[in-house]
Design a protein around this motif. Sequence first.
Motif, PDB file in Angstrom:
ATOM      1  N   TYR A  48      55.673 105.285  67.555  1.00 56.43           N
ATOM      2  CA  TYR A  48      54.664 104.237  67.647  1.00 56.43           C
ATOM      3  C   TYR A  48      54.026 104.241  69.027  1.00 56.43           C
ATOM      4  CZ  TYR A  48      57.401 102.463  63.710  1.00 56.43           C
ATOM      5  OH  TYR A  48      58.075 102.336  62.531  1.00 56.43           O
ATOM      6  N   ASN A  49      52.711 103.970  69.079  1.00 53.86           N
ATOM      7  CA  ASN A  49      52.053 103.766  70.361  1.00 53.86           C
ATOM      8  C   ASN A  49      51.752 102.281  70.520  1.00 53.86           C
ATOM      9  OD1 ASN A  49      49.673 103.156  68.947  1.00 53.86           O
ATOM     10  ND2 ASN A  49      48.830 105.209  69.200  1.00 53.86           N
ATOM     11  N   LYS A  50      51.093 101.900  71.587  1.00 57.61           N
ATOM     12  CA  LYS A  50      50.831 100.494  71.861  1.00 57.61           C
ATOM     13  C   LYS A  50      49.986  99.853  70.765  1.00 57.61           C
ATOM     14  CE  LYS A  50      49.050  97.377  75.407  1.00 57.61           C
ATOM     15  NZ  LYS A  50      48.630  97.261  76.803  1.00 57.61           N
ATOM     16  N   THR A  51      48.916 100.507  70.358  1.00 61.84           N
ATOM     17  CA  THR A  51      48.014  99.941  69.355  1.00 61.84           C
ATOM     18  C   THR A  51      48.731  99.711  68.029  1.00 61.84           C
ATOM     19  OG1 THR A  51      46.140 101.042  70.393  1.00 61.84           O
ATOM     20  CG2 THR A  51      45.839 100.310  68.119  1.00 61.84           C
ATOM     21  N   ILE A  52      49.470 100.694  67.576  1.00 64.65           N
ATOM     22  CA  ILE A  52      50.204 100.577  66.309  1.00 64.65           C
ATOM     23  C   ILE A  52      51.245  99.463  66.404  1.00 64.65           C
ATOM     24  CG2 ILE A  52      51.853 101.741  64.782  1.00 64.65           C
ATOM     25  CD1 ILE A  52      50.345 104.366  65.487  1.00 64.65           C
ATOM     26  N   THR A  53      51.939  99.375  67.530  1.00 62.75           N
ATOM     27  CA  THR A  53      52.976  98.364  67.711  1.00 62.75           C
ATOM     28  C   THR A  53      52.387  96.959  67.690  1.00 62.75           C
ATOM     29  OG1 THR A  53      54.345  99.902  68.976  1.00 62.75           O
ATOM     30  CG2 THR A  53      54.806  97.550  69.263  1.00 62.75           C
ATOM     31  N   ILE A  54      51.296  96.754  68.404  1.00 57.75           N
ATOM     32  CA  ILE A  54      50.658  95.433  68.432  1.00 57.75           C
ATOM     33  C   ILE A  54      50.233  95.024  67.025  1.00 57.75           C
ATOM     34  CG2 ILE A  54      48.593  94.184  69.200  1.00 57.75           C
ATOM     35  CD1 ILE A  54      48.853  95.778  71.862  1.00 57.75           C
ATOM     36  N   ARG A  55      49.622  95.929  66.310  1.00 60.04           N
ATOM     37  CA  ARG A  55      49.163  95.640  64.944  1.00 60.04           C
ATOM     38  C   ARG A  55      50.343  95.336  64.013  1.00 60.04           C
ATOM     39  NH1 ARG A  55      46.853 100.437  62.939  1.00 60.04           N
ATOM     40  NH2 ARG A  55      45.457 100.235  64.707  1.00 60.04           N
ATOM     41  N   ALA A  56      51.379  96.163  64.078  1.00 60.26           N
ATOM     42  CA  ALA A  56      52.534  95.979  63.193  1.00 60.26           C
ATOM     43  C   ALA A  56      53.252  94.660  63.465  1.00 60.26           C
ATOM     44  CB  ALA A  56      53.501  97.151  63.351  1.00 60.26           C
ATOM     45  N   LEU A  57      53.417  94.311  64.736  1.00 65.12           N
ATOM     46  CA  LEU A  57      54.109  93.068  65.060  1.00 65.12           C
ATOM     47  C   LEU A  57      53.292  91.849  64.648  1.00 65.12           C
ATOM     48  CD1 LEU A  57      55.721  93.875  68.525  1.00 65.12           C
ATOM     49  CD2 LEU A  57      56.792  93.881  66.267  1.00 65.12           C
ATOM     50  N   ALA A  58      51.977  91.919  64.783  1.00 68.38           N
ATOM     51  CA  ALA A  58      51.112  90.798  64.393  1.00 68.38           C
ATOM     52  C   ALA A  58      51.168  90.556  62.880  1.00 68.38           C
ATOM     53  CB  ALA A  58      49.679  91.055  64.832  1.00 68.38           C
ATOM     54  N   GLU A  59      51.401  91.627  62.104  1.00 68.46           N
ATOM     55  CA  GLU A  59      51.451  91.520  60.639  1.00 68.46           C
ATOM     56  C   GLU A  59      52.851  91.212  60.111  1.00 68.46           C
ATOM     57  OE1 GLU A  59      49.858  95.246  59.329  1.00 68.46           O
ATOM     58  OE2 GLU A  59      47.825  94.751  59.997  1.00 68.46           O
ATOM     59  N   GLU A  60      53.838  91.269  60.982  1.00 69.12           N
ATOM     60  CA  GLU A  60      55.228  91.081  60.596  1.00 69.12           C
ATOM     61  C   GLU A  60      55.488  89.627  60.199  1.00 69.12           C
ATOM     62  OE1 GLU A  60      58.814  93.175  62.777  1.00 69.12           O
ATOM     63  OE2 GLU A  60      58.188  91.369  63.831  1.00 69.12           O
ATOM     64  N   ALA A  61      56.316  89.445  59.192  1.00 70.30           N
ATOM     65  CA  ALA A  61      56.670  88.096  58.736  1.00 70.30           C
ATOM     66  C   ALA A  61      58.071  87.757  59.236  1.00 70.30           C
ATOM     67  CB  ALA A  61      56.615  88.017  57.224  1.00 70.30           C
ATOM     68  N   ILE A  62      58.128  87.112  60.399  1.00 69.15           N
ATOM     69  CA  ILE A  62      59.414  86.671  60.947  1.00 69.15           C
ATOM     70  C   ILE A  62      59.365  85.156  61.050  1.00 69.15           C
ATOM     71  CG2 ILE A  62      60.831  86.567  63.020  1.00 69.15           C
ATOM     72  CD1 ILE A  62      60.441  89.404  63.482  1.00 69.15           C
ATOM     73  N   SER A  63      60.385  84.527  60.565  1.00 72.75           N
ATOM     74  CA  SER A  63      60.469  83.075  60.592  1.00 72.75           C
ATOM     75  C   SER A  63      60.774  82.592  62.002  1.00 72.75           C
ATOM     76  CB  SER A  63      61.575  82.617  59.640  1.00 72.75           C
ATOM     77  OG  SER A  63      61.873  81.274  59.857  1.00 72.75           O
ATOM     78  N   GLU A  64      60.199  81.445  62.362  1.00 73.09           N
ATOM     79  CA  GLU A  64      60.493  80.814  63.654  1.00 73.09           C
ATOM     80  C   GLU A  64      61.981  80.490  63.766  1.00 73.09           C
ATOM     81  OE1 GLU A  64      58.516  80.084  66.336  1.00 73.09           O
ATOM     82  OE2 GLU A  64      56.799  81.064  65.416  1.00 73.09           O
ATOM     83  N   SER A  65      62.653  80.340  62.623  1.00 71.80           N
ATOM     84  CA  SER A  65      64.071  79.991  62.649  1.00 71.80           C
ATOM     85  C   SER A  65      64.977  81.222  62.743  1.00 71.80           C
ATOM     86  CB  SER A  65      64.437  79.191  61.400  1.00 71.80           C
ATOM     87  OG  SER A  65      64.253  79.977  60.243  1.00 71.80           O
ATOM     88  N   THR A  66      64.384  82.414  62.689  1.00 67.90           N
ATOM     89  CA  THR A  66      65.187  83.635  62.813  1.00 67.90           C
ATOM     90  C   THR A  66      65.697  83.743  64.246  1.00 67.90           C
ATOM     91  OG1 THR A  66      63.847  84.759  61.155  1.00 67.90           O
ATOM     92  CG2 THR A  66      65.181  86.146  62.605  1.00 67.90           C
ATOM     93  N   PRO A  67      67.015  83.754  64.425  1.00 64.64           N
ATOM     94  CA  PRO A  67      67.533  83.825  65.797  1.00 64.64           C
ATOM     95  C   PRO A  67      67.306  85.210  66.388  1.00 64.64           C
ATOM     96  CG  PRO A  67      69.339  83.952  64.238  1.00 64.64           C
ATOM     97  CD  PRO A  67      68.084  83.718  63.438  1.00 64.64           C
ATOM     98  N   PRO A  68      67.100  85.256  67.711  1.00 68.97           N
ATOM     99  CA  PRO A  68      66.978  86.568  68.340  1.00 68.97           C
ATOM    100  C   PRO A  68      68.310  87.306  68.226  1.00 68.97           C
ATOM    101  CG  PRO A  68      67.121  84.862  70.005  1.00 68.97           C
ATOM    102  CD  PRO A  68      67.040  84.172  68.672  1.00 68.97           C
TER     103      PRO A  68
END
Length: 129
Positions: A48-68
């Motif tokens: 992954y490069n920066k552009t792909i990573t930014i796009r993929a993370l923005a589209e990811e469905a992670i709940s606010e309640s998901t603990p790190p």
Amino acid sequence: MSVDEPDAALFLALEISLHRPEVRSSPRSVSDLLADEFIEFGSSGRVYNKTITIRALAEEAISESTPPPQVSDFSVRRLSDDVVLVTYKSIRASTEPGGNRQTLRSSIYKLFDGRWQMIFRQGTIIPQA
């Protein structure tokens, strides 16, 4: 931060921030954390490069309640005055079959204009016994 001792707390905070839903979903926040030449070797074998990573993370469905993930064996090693290597084990809780997911992580940060940015990351999944 002295030349000899990297600030482990700073790099731990940078690593953890990339797991927070509000950061992952913000292209601006992720862009600030990743250098323009960022590259990741994912645990899937993909690159992954920066552009792909930014796009993929923005589209990811992670709940606010998901603990790190839990972090253990965290280490920071200075490679030069403006480059550090971060390594650790990441443990993400899972209710799925197979249990928790454990990953060995390594990241390289470079100092750009007084700000640390990630230039490389790799995740290697630790197989379950």
